[in-house]
Design a protein around this motif. Structure first.
Motif, PDB file in Angstrom:
ATOM      1  N   HIS A 153      46.285  42.017  43.295  1.00  0.00           N
ATOM      2  CA  HIS A 153      45.690  41.581  44.420  1.00  0.00           C
ATOM      3  C   HIS A 153      46.364  41.971  45.759  1.00  0.00           C
ATOM      4  O   HIS A 153      47.542  42.102  46.001  1.00  0.00           O
ATOM      5  CB  HIS A 153      45.333  40.106  44.710  1.00  0.00           C
ATOM      6  N   HIS A 156      45.877  36.544  48.260  1.00  0.00           N
ATOM      7  CA  HIS A 156      46.653  35.574  47.407  1.00  0.00           C
ATOM      8  C   HIS A 156      48.036  35.219  47.625  1.00  0.00           C
ATOM      9  O   HIS A 156      48.636  35.204  46.733  1.00  0.00           O
ATOM     10  CB  HIS A 156      46.371  36.214  46.020  1.00  0.00           C
ATOM     11  N   ASP A 163      40.150  32.864  43.455  1.00  0.00           N
ATOM     12  CA  ASP A 163      38.795  33.398  42.807  1.00  0.00           C
ATOM     13  C   ASP A 163      38.170  32.298  41.622  1.00  0.00           C
ATOM     14  O   ASP A 163      38.693  31.738  41.111  1.00  0.00           O
ATOM     15  CB  ASP A 163      39.389  34.299  41.840  1.00  0.00           C
ATOM     16  N   HIS A 253      34.128  42.400  42.924  1.00  0.00           N
ATOM     17  CA  HIS A 253      33.611  41.160  43.096  1.00  0.00           C
ATOM     18  C   HIS A 253      32.080  40.777  42.573  1.00  0.00           C
ATOM     19  O   HIS A 253      31.574  40.405  43.375  1.00  0.00           O
ATOM     20  CB  HIS A 253      33.768  40.466  44.562  1.00  0.00           C
ATOM     21  N   HIS A 256      33.167  37.417  39.951  1.00  0.00           N
ATOM     22  CA  HIS A 256      33.532  36.383  40.602  1.00  0.00           C
ATOM     23  C   HIS A 256      33.540  36.334  42.091  1.00  0.00           C
ATOM     24  O   HIS A 256      33.067  37.422  42.625  1.00  0.00           O
ATOM     25  CB  HIS A 256      35.103  36.262  40.290  1.00  0.00           C
ATOM     26  N   HIS A 258      35.541  35.141  45.872  1.00  0.00           N
ATOM     27  CA  HIS A 258      36.819  34.844  46.264  1.00  0.00           C
ATOM     28  C   HIS A 258      36.745  34.046  47.638  1.00  0.00           C
ATOM     29  O   HIS A 258      36.102  34.477  48.582  1.00  0.00           O
ATOM     30  CB  HIS A 258      37.545  36.187  46.770  1.00  0.00           C
TER      31      HIS A 258
HETATM   32 ZN    ZN Z   1      40.627  37.160  45.011  1.00  0.00          ZN
END
Ligand code: ZN
Length: 272
Positions: A153, A156, A163, A253, A256, A258
């Motif tokens: 990443h 983060h 996530d 993405h 998922h 973020h």
């Molecule tokens: Zn992320």
């Protein structure tokens, strides 16, 4: 009438957390002003309220949920987010347990600010309450216990990124983030989880691929969000480089999304 529920009492050290984690206690005080079946409403343009400090360092964050109920999430603030999400660190992070109401957590990077961990646990539990048969959402990376670089990443690093997986249709259980055909993604539930998180007033952005946004937008529209709210919430139908809207494009993405949280109250070294 006010009823107080002690909802989530434990947060455990996970295998990846070498530092002692602060206990996270989320106590929700609900004022059921309207039944849970009330139409969705949101006041996304309202300024975010900072949590109110109460006894012994505990904080209470009060806000109107998308179901029109005033929620008050209580947590103890001991963590400190330092610097920016892509070059910062975390002190005294609270760490998420491997599983809990509405989620399974599959990453060893489990720690974040108390505020983020509390709000995420509250929102996921709220989803489970609303959809009791739903499969738990997969929770991926937060930050390392002390923050800092977390490959692969870019961000983060400062305990304010998390996530979260998508809901699949038919309450299908997903063991990890996995690609789903569009028709197998439950956009209504996925957007509702986003709406619960955003309603806290503490989310600055949600990053998800631009290709998924028209479906999330339609889910939000069908749930009663008006044009002004949709414009505030979504980058789409503007282009993927518009840098507008709370929900924005980020490469990848597709499996998922973020979520980025604002700097907690009083974290003077924190950079948005
Ligand atoms: Zn992320």
């Amino acid at each position: 009438m006010r009823r107080a529920l002690l909802l989530l009492a434990t947060t455990l050290l996970t295998a990846g957390c070498a530092a002692p984690a602060a206990e996270v206690r989320v106590e929700e005080l609900r004022r059921p002003e309207e039944p849970p079946s009330a139409p969705l409403k949101v006041e996304p343009t309202a300024p975010a309220d900072m949590p109110e400090a109460v006894d012994e360092g505990d904080r209470i964050l009060s806000f109107l949920t998308p179901r029109g109920i005033t929620a008050a999430v209580r947590f103890r603030q001991t963590a400190r987010s330092i610097g920016a999400p892509n070059r910062g660190a975390l002190e005294g992070g609270a760490c998420l347990a491997p599983k809990g109401p509405g989620f399974v957590h599959v990453s060893r990077s489990s720690c974040g600010t108390d505020e983020m961990v509390a709000i995420v646990q509250w929102a996921l539990r709220e989803m489970q309450r609303e959809y009791p048969k739903t499969a738990p959402v997969v929770v991926g990376a937060l930050s390392k216990p002390g923050g800092g670089r977390l490959r692969p990443h870019k961000s983060h690093r400062s305990g304010r990124d998390i996530d979260l997986g998508l809901y699949a249709t038919g309450n299908q259980h997903l063991p990890h983030f996995q690609p789903l055909p569009i028709e197998r993604i439950d956009f209504k539930k996925t957007f509702l989880l986003m709406a619960y998180l955003i309603s806290s007033g503490r989310v600055t952005n949600i990053f998800v691929n631009h290709r998924l946004q028209p479906y999330l937008y339609e889910a939000a529209r069908s749930m009663g969000y008006d044009r002004q709210q949709l414009d505030y919430l979504f980058e789409w139908p503007r282009g993927a480089k518009s840098r507008q809207g709370l929900i924005r494009h980020e490469r990848g993405h597709m499996k998922h999304f973020h979520v980025r949280f604002a700097c907690p109250d009083g974290n003077s070294g924190c950079v948005e």
